[in-house]
Design a protein around this motif. Structure first.
Motif, PDB file in Angstrom:
ATOM      1  N   ARG A 147      63.777  12.346  99.404  1.00  0.00           N
ATOM      2  CA  ARG A 147      63.865  10.941  99.005  1.00  0.00           C
ATOM      3  C   ARG A 147      62.522  10.470  98.432  1.00  0.00           C
ATOM      4  O   ARG A 147      62.473   9.795  97.405  1.00  0.00           O
ATOM      5  CB  ARG A 147      64.265  10.090 100.213  1.00  0.00           C
ATOM      6  N   GLN A 148      61.433  10.846  99.095  1.00  0.00           N
ATOM      7  CA  GLN A 148      60.111  10.480  98.591  1.00  0.00           C
ATOM      8  C   GLN A 148      59.827  11.154  97.255  1.00  0.00           C
ATOM      9  O   GLN A 148      59.187  10.567  96.385  1.00  0.00           O
ATOM     10  CB  GLN A 148      59.029  10.854  99.613  1.00  0.00           C
ATOM     11  N   ASN A 172      61.981  11.860  94.942  1.00  0.00           N
ATOM     12  CA  ASN A 172      62.729  11.138  93.914  1.00  0.00           C
ATOM     13  C   ASN A 172      62.111   9.775  93.598  1.00  0.00           C
ATOM     14  O   ASN A 172      62.377   9.207  92.544  1.00  0.00           O
ATOM     15  CB  ASN A 172      64.186  10.965  94.339  1.00  0.00           C
ATOM     16  N   ARG A 173      61.288   9.251  94.489  1.00  0.00           N
ATOM     17  CA  ARG A 173      60.676   7.936  94.290  1.00  0.00           C
ATOM     18  C   ARG A 173      59.223   8.011  93.832  1.00  0.00           C
ATOM     19  O   ARG A 173      58.589   6.969  93.675  1.00  0.00           O
ATOM     20  CB  ARG A 173      60.736   7.140  95.594  1.00  0.00           C
ATOM     21  N   LYS A 174      58.694   9.195  93.628  1.00  0.00           N
ATOM     22  CA  LYS A 174      57.273   9.336  93.320  1.00  0.00           C
ATOM     23  C   LYS A 174      56.891   8.653  92.011  1.00  0.00           C
ATOM     24  O   LYS A 174      55.767   8.187  91.870  1.00  0.00           O
ATOM     25  CB  LYS A 174      56.853  10.796  93.296  1.00  0.00           C
ATOM     26  N   ARG A 226      57.621   5.859  91.045  1.00  0.00           N
ATOM     27  CA  ARG A 226      57.393   4.422  91.233  1.00  0.00           C
ATOM     28  C   ARG A 226      55.908   4.073  91.314  1.00  0.00           C
ATOM     29  O   ARG A 226      55.539   2.918  91.144  1.00  0.00           O
ATOM     30  CB  ARG A 226      58.099   3.934  92.487  1.00  0.00           C
TER      31      ARG A 226
END
Length: 98
Positions: free
Chosen positions: A26-27, A29-31, A33
């Motif tokens: 999950r992290q 996929n959000r990097k 941001r």
């Protein structure tokens, strides 16, 4: 008896590692941001000048790259630990009396 006692511990370790891996995914996929950090260059330009704004713009990709590297290494390590623990679990199940 020791193999029988290890089986629940190994199963709980595999489930814990799989949960940790899902958090890491999950992290991962959000990097991207962290790119929003570059937006701070606009107020920094007016408050502190072009040098600070330039530093922010240069450091933003480095920040994203470092996070990607650390998350990638941790994900790979977590997958290896899962595989190793599953091998130990299979060996413990073979040694356990039926």
């Amino acid at each position: 008896m020791a193999a029988v006692q290890r089986i629940p511990m190994l199963q709980s370790e595999v489930s814990r590692l799989e949960h940790e891996l899902s958090i890491l995914e999950r992290q991962w996929n959000r990097k991207h941001r962290l790119a929003f950090f570059a937006l701070l260059a606009v107020p920094a330009y007016f408050l502190f000048g072009p040098l600070v704004a330039g530093v922010i713009l240069v450091c933003t990709p480095a920040l994203i790259g470092v996070q990607a590297y650390l998350l990638g290494v941790r994900r790979m390590e977590c997958r290896q630990l899962i595989a190793e623990t599953q091998r130990e679990l299979a060996a413990a199940k073979q040694l356990a009396p039926a």
